[in-house]
Design an enzyme around this catalytic site. Structure first.
Site, PDB file in Angstrom:
ATOM      1  N   CYS A   6      13.987  10.877   6.575  1.00 57.68           N
ATOM      2  CA  CYS A   6      13.923  10.463   7.983  1.00 57.68           C
ATOM      3  C   CYS A   6      15.306  10.508   8.611  1.00 57.68           C
ATOM      4  O   CYS A   6      15.442  10.453   9.827  1.00 57.68           O
ATOM      5  CB  CYS A   6      13.344   9.070   8.102  1.00 57.68           C
TER       6      CYS A   6
ATOM      7  N   GLU B  47      -0.268   7.568  -0.801  1.00 57.23           N
ATOM      8  CA  GLU B  47      -1.251   8.099  -1.740  1.00 57.23           C
ATOM      9  C   GLU B  47      -0.748   9.393  -2.390  1.00 57.23           C
ATOM     10  O   GLU B  47      -1.357   9.902  -3.327  1.00 57.23           O
ATOM     11  CB  GLU B  47      -2.595   8.327  -1.035  1.00 57.23           C
TER      12      GLU B  47
ATOM     13  N   LYS C 299       0.892  -1.172   0.000  1.00 53.54           N
ATOM     14  CA  LYS C 299       0.000   0.000   0.000  1.00 53.54           C
ATOM     15  C   LYS C 299       0.927   1.218   0.000  1.00 53.54           C
ATOM     16  O   LYS C 299       1.399   1.666   1.039  1.00 53.54           O
ATOM     17  CB  LYS C 299      -0.860  -0.030   1.273  1.00 53.54           C
TER      18      LYS C 299
ATOM     19  N   GLU D  48       8.903  16.678  14.901  1.00 55.99           N
ATOM     20  CA  GLU D  48       9.644  16.502  13.643  1.00 55.99           C
ATOM     21  C   GLU D  48       9.106  17.538  12.652  1.00 55.99           C
ATOM     22  O   GLU D  48       7.897  17.588  12.401  1.00 55.99           O
ATOM     23  CB  GLU D  48       9.404  15.085  13.107  1.00 55.99           C
TER      24      GLU D  48
ATOM     25  N   SER E  37       5.073   8.275   9.623  1.00 54.31           N
ATOM     26  CA  SER E  37       5.175   9.196  10.753  1.00 54.31           C
ATOM     27  C   SER E  37       4.934   8.480  12.087  1.00 54.31           C
ATOM     28  O   SER E  37       4.411   7.364  12.125  1.00 54.31           O
ATOM     29  CB  SER E  37       4.146  10.313  10.578  1.00 54.31           C
TER      30      SER E  37
HETATM   31  P1  NAD Z   1       2.492   9.069   6.987  1.00 53.42           P
HETATM   32  O1  NAD Z   1       2.558   8.426   8.321  1.00 53.42           O
HETATM   33  O2  NAD Z   1       1.554  10.193   6.792  1.00 53.42           O
HETATM   34  O3  NAD Z   1       2.072   7.979   5.874  1.00 53.42           O
HETATM   35  C1  NAD Z   1       2.714   6.728   5.791  1.00 53.42           C
HETATM   36  C2  NAD Z   1       1.721   5.703   5.279  1.00 53.42           C
HETATM   37  O4  NAD Z   1       0.665   5.550   6.224  1.00 53.42           O
HETATM   38  C3  NAD Z   1       1.073   6.098   3.954  1.00 53.42           C
HETATM   39  O5  NAD Z   1       0.985   4.969   3.132  1.00 53.42           O
HETATM   40  C4  NAD Z   1      -0.297   6.608   4.371  1.00 53.42           C
HETATM   41  O6  NAD Z   1      -1.273   6.395   3.400  1.00 53.42           O
HETATM   42  C5  NAD Z   1      -0.607   5.800   5.613  1.00 53.42           C
HETATM   43  N1  NAD Z   1      -1.440   6.544   6.580  1.00 53.42           N
HETATM   44  C6  NAD Z   1      -1.485   7.893   6.763  1.00 53.42           C
HETATM   45  N2  NAD Z   1      -2.345   8.202   7.762  1.00 53.42           N
HETATM   46  C7  NAD Z   1      -2.848   7.027   8.212  1.00 53.42           C
HETATM   47  C8  NAD Z   1      -3.777   6.695   9.249  1.00 53.42           C
HETATM   48  N3  NAD Z   1      -4.355   7.621   9.985  1.00 53.42           N
HETATM   49  N4  NAD Z   1      -4.048   5.392   9.434  1.00 53.42           N
HETATM   50  C9  NAD Z   1      -3.474   4.429   8.689  1.00 53.42           C
HETATM   51  N5  NAD Z   1      -2.580   4.693   7.702  1.00 53.42           N
HETATM   52  C10 NAD Z   1      -2.281   5.969   7.464  1.00 53.42           C
HETATM   53  O7  NAD Z   1       3.983   9.456   6.595  1.00 53.42           O
HETATM   54  P2  NAD Z   1       4.496  10.340   5.371  1.00 53.42           P
HETATM   55  O8  NAD Z   1       4.127  11.759   5.605  1.00 53.42           O
HETATM   56  O9  NAD Z   1       4.104   9.703   4.092  1.00 53.42           O
HETATM   57  O10 NAD Z   1       6.082  10.154   5.523  1.00 53.42           O
HETATM   58  C11 NAD Z   1       6.882  10.975   6.310  1.00 53.42           C
HETATM   59  C12 NAD Z   1       7.174  10.343   7.642  1.00 53.42           C
HETATM   60  O11 NAD Z   1       7.797   9.078   7.455  1.00 53.42           O
HETATM   61  C13 NAD Z   1       8.153  11.153   8.486  1.00 53.42           C
HETATM   62  O12 NAD Z   1       7.714  11.157   9.804  1.00 53.42           O
HETATM   63  C14 NAD Z   1       9.459  10.393   8.351  1.00 53.42           C
HETATM   64  O13 NAD Z   1      10.356  10.569   9.417  1.00 53.42           O
HETATM   65  C15 NAD Z   1       8.964   8.990   8.283  1.00 53.42           C
HETATM   66  N6  NAD Z   1       9.957   8.130   7.670  1.00 53.42           N
HETATM   67  C16 NAD Z   1      10.638   7.285   8.485  1.00 53.42           C
HETATM   68  C17 NAD Z   1      11.620   6.468   7.953  1.00 53.42           C
HETATM   69  C18 NAD Z   1      12.415   5.542   8.832  1.00 53.42           C
HETATM   70  O14 NAD Z   1      13.098   4.688   8.292  1.00 53.42           O
HETATM   71  N7  NAD Z   1      12.357   5.665  10.137  1.00 53.42           N
HETATM   72  C19 NAD Z   1      11.898   6.517   6.581  1.00 53.42           C
HETATM   73  C20 NAD Z   1      11.164   7.394   5.776  1.00 53.42           C
HETATM   74  C21 NAD Z   1      10.191   8.191   6.348  1.00 53.42           C
END
Ligand code: NAD
Length: 497
Positions: free
Chosen positions: A282, A177, A174, A382, A227
């Site tokens: 990240c 989006e 997944k 963050e 996140s």
């Molecule tokens: P996000 O958490 O908004 O989205 C990640 C995934 O979760 C997406 O596929 C999204 O559709 C889904 N999602 C979003 N809200 C949701 C909910 N309420 N319930 C279920 N699923 C949901 O993250 P983002 O904005 O796409 O990415 C940035 C974040 O990712 C930053 O916090 C960054 O630090 C983190 N990140 C961490 C690493 C790591 O290795 N630790 C690597 C890359 C990014």
């Protein structure tokens, strides 16, 4: 009508029957480049069923054949590296160079997956008791699920499905989006490499689709990157269903700068690691901790940071691109404002930045705060934008205490000429990935990506040996063969008597 992104179910790219569609926009122009379906409940079920079905055969496919699929895939990804990078640039706004790196780091994981035969070797000890041998080997676990973020749309899906599949599992992805086009292209190439139908399935959508996937009985393991808030929700939901889960979450990465560091290198690396990719990594450095006399370098840091300017993906002068969305820009601007309100010293303010030919882009200029204290929101949250915070410490001990008091532990760096200082830092810091004169220490795939504390929930990390353990189950056999069962063997004469 912009392109409608299909789902990938059982080897076919299918149009969703959903009534719920999202827009995918180019973050530099706001132009809608695709419409994305939120998969229906039946489509999610069909994707999982397809994976479950093919798993029954795929787990029995010989390991070298699984490895050969990865070799063919690696070759195709390399052949299409530039196209993938260009697509990625337009979808995310990343500079072309950065986008190439995103794809390349993913290709390296596929190379690792092609070594699966040696990565999954088992262990054996003979004569654990008289005539008894004991050996263990790994077996795949079933249908694995990957949920990925927007910021590395090539690398992060490639952290997951190639290793899971090489281990003998089937996969449902997944993707974010916000930029789903590259993951779809990765899947198309995987099919072209000869992946059987159903081995990799892709469904799109938001929270509802994620929750349906997480709670489905046929999902054995969940890999999530995103996140903190969503990561915790994913971890709690999936572990409550007794699934195996690894969650890679947000971060606040510090770079400690000692006064004996190579000044030019330290400043250039601090600047590049903080605002590169608009700070949307990240492993981005978001806090510089200046120790002792290095505190006098603030004007030089400001001057170096001010020279970096955002721009569009194919502008060779651009230091980084726009933020991924209007919402992301709004959040970053609100945090910059909070920093000013809370009394941090805003030395550079990128809030009003624009790029002349693309005035509607989600631009934020490089922003620098000094005088930051641990209670400020810009420190506790963050930011995920091109914002660098500067803090100070009188000694290395103080700097270590500051970093260890922060709840996150994804990455950190120390810049110093002292081996003793570097070693002390390496040993005492409560962070899973440490760079010594290396600002963004992302391990290559023969190691694992090993964030700690609030940046990671689970036990086994991404790629490398840990991912192989995550995507497999160990079976241990204790075996005894009776001498008198050997046909024409040593005891045969006894039977004949
Ligand atoms: P996000 O958490 O908004 O989205 C990640 C995934 O979760 C997406 O596929 C999204 O559709 C889904 N999602 C979003 N809200 C949701 C909910 N309420 N319930 C279920 N699923 C949901 O993250 P983002 O904005 O796409 O990415 C940035 C974040 O990712 C930053 O916090 C960054 O630090 C983190 N990140 C961490 C690493 C790591 O290795 N630790 C690597 C890359 C990014």
């Amino acid at each position: 009508m912009a392109y409608q992104v299909p789902l990938l179910i059982n080897g076919s790219m299918v149009q969703s029957k959903t009534q719920q569609w999202l827009e995918v926009t180019n973050p530099a122009s706001q132009k809608v480049i695709a419409h994305l379906p939120c998969a229906t409940a039946d489509e999610v079920k069909a994707a999982i069923a397809a994976a479950k079905n093919v798993f029954e055969q795929w787990q029995r496919v010989p390991v070298p054949e699984r490895a050969r699929l990865m070799l063919r895939y690696q070759a195709l990804l390399k052949e299409h590296h530039d196209e993938l990078a260009q697509l990625l640039s337009r979808d995310t706004g990343k500079t072309l160079e950065d986008a190439r790196g995103d794809v390349w780091r993913g290709i390296e994981v596929v190379e690792q997956a092609a070594n699966i035969s040696s990565l999954t070797l088992g262990e054996i000890q003979t004569e654990v008791a008289t005539g008894v041998d004991c050996y263990s080997f790994s077996q795949p676990i079933g249908v694995c699920l990957g949920i990925t973020p927007f910021n590395f749309p090539a690398m992060i899906p490639l952290w997951m499905f190639p290793l899971a599949i090489a281990c003998g599992n089937a996969f449902v992805l997944k993707p974010s989006e916000q930029d789903p086009l590259v993951p779809m292209e990765l899947a198309r190439l995987f099919k072209e490499a000869g992946a059987p139908d159903g081995l990799l399935n892709i469904v799109h959508g938001g929270p509802e689709v994620v929750d349906q996937l997480l709670t489905h009985d046929d999902i054995a393991a969940v890999s999530f990157v995103g996140s903190v808030a969503v990561g915790r929700h994913v971890y709690r939901t999936a572990t409550d269903r007794l699934k195996r889960v690894q969650v890679f979450a947000g971060a606040k990465n510090h770079m400690v700068v000692m006064s004996d560091a190579n000044k030019l290198q330290a400043i250039n690396n601090l600047v590049g690691a903080s605002v590169g990719a608009a700070g949307q990594r990240c492993m981005a450095i978001s806090v510089g901790v200046l120790v002792g006399e290095a505190q006098a370098w603030i004007p030089d840091i400001k001057a170096a940071l001010a020279k970096v300017q955002p721009g569009v993906w194919n502008d060779p002068q651009a230091g980084y691109g726009p933020l991924i969305s209007k919402a992301a820009k709004k959040r970053v601007l609100a945090l910059i404002e909070a920093g000013k309100q809370e009394g941090a010293d805003c030395l550079l303010d990128g809030s009003d930045c624009t790029v002349s030919e693309h005035p509607d882009g989600n631009w934020v200029g490089p922003t620098l705060f000094a005088g930051v204290t641990p209670a400020m929101r810009i420190y506790t949250e963050e930011i995920f934008g091109p914002v660098l915070l500067l803090m100070t410490a009188d000694s290395l001990e103080q700097a270590i205490a500051l970093v260890n008091a922060n709840p996150y532990g994804n990455g950190t760096a120390i810049f110093t000429a002292s081996g003793a200082a570097a070693r002390k830092y390496q040993q005492e810091i409560q962070v899973g990935q440490v760079g010594i004169n290396v600002p963004i220490p992302v391990p290559l795939p023969f190691f694992s990506f090993t964030g700690w504390r609030g940046s990671f929930y689970g036990d086994l990390h991404a790629y490398g040996k840990q991912a192989v353990r995550f995507y497999t189950e160990t079976k241990t056999v204790t075996a005894r063969w009776f001498d008198d069962d050997v046909a024409a063997g040593p005891n045969m004469s006894i039977h004949l008597k």
